[in-house]
Scaffold this active site. Sequence first.
Site, PDB file in Angstrom:
ATOM      1  N   ARG A  61     -20.047  24.739 -22.069  1.00  0.00           N
ATOM      2  CA  ARG A  61     -20.651  24.077 -23.228  1.00  0.00           C
ATOM      3  C   ARG A  61     -21.826  24.854 -23.800  1.00  0.00           C
ATOM      4  NH1 ARG A  61     -19.280  19.788 -19.826  1.00  0.00           N
ATOM      5  NH2 ARG A  61     -21.434  19.705 -19.105  1.00  0.00           N
ATOM      6  N   GLU A  98     -25.006  19.878  -5.646  1.00  0.00           N
ATOM      7  CA  GLU A  98     -25.199  18.698  -4.805  1.00  0.00           C
ATOM      8  C   GLU A  98     -24.029  18.516  -3.841  1.00  0.00           C
ATOM      9  OE1 GLU A  98     -26.258  15.127  -7.024  1.00  0.00           O
ATOM     10  OE2 GLU A  98     -26.754  16.460  -8.688  1.00  0.00           O
TER      11      GLU A  98
END
Length: 173
Positions: A61, A98
């Site tokens: 993006r 994460e």
Amino acid sequence: MTRQDLASLIRNIPDFPIPGIQFKDITTLIGNGQAFSEVIDRLHERYQNQQIDAVVGIESRGFIFSAPLAYRLGVGLVPIRKPGKLPAATYQIEYQLEYGTNRLEIHRDAFQPGARVLVIDDLLATGGTIAAACDLIEMAGGQVAELAFVIELTFLNGRERLRERPVFSLIQF
């Protein structure tokens, strides 16, 4: 358009891509021609006199905003991509997420030594991806002039991770 007008065009998608995540969908922002132009105009206004030598876009993006901005600034666009997408010799870096690790790559000949580089991505969350991108830029001989984001999720404190670098964000949540 105000920053609040731009923020109102960002759609919130609950539980995407995994449960518990509130995904900020920019397709409604970039699908509005006036809003998309406003984002690029604001970024151009900020950087037009800062002697930027290249704009780096982060896959994927980040490419949406980096390409038109590089064009407006009259400088080259350098992509940072996922592994195996760049055809020439690359520098690679692995970084923690994460829920695992990821890798990014940049061409070894992306910059002239000491080039002032503006890094653009759509969103600043924890700062892990952009920190890895900065390391790659420096491996390739560039100097990070500033990190720019269309959206910053302030509650994730990504700016803290990047505290030694200048950070700009257009919209904060």
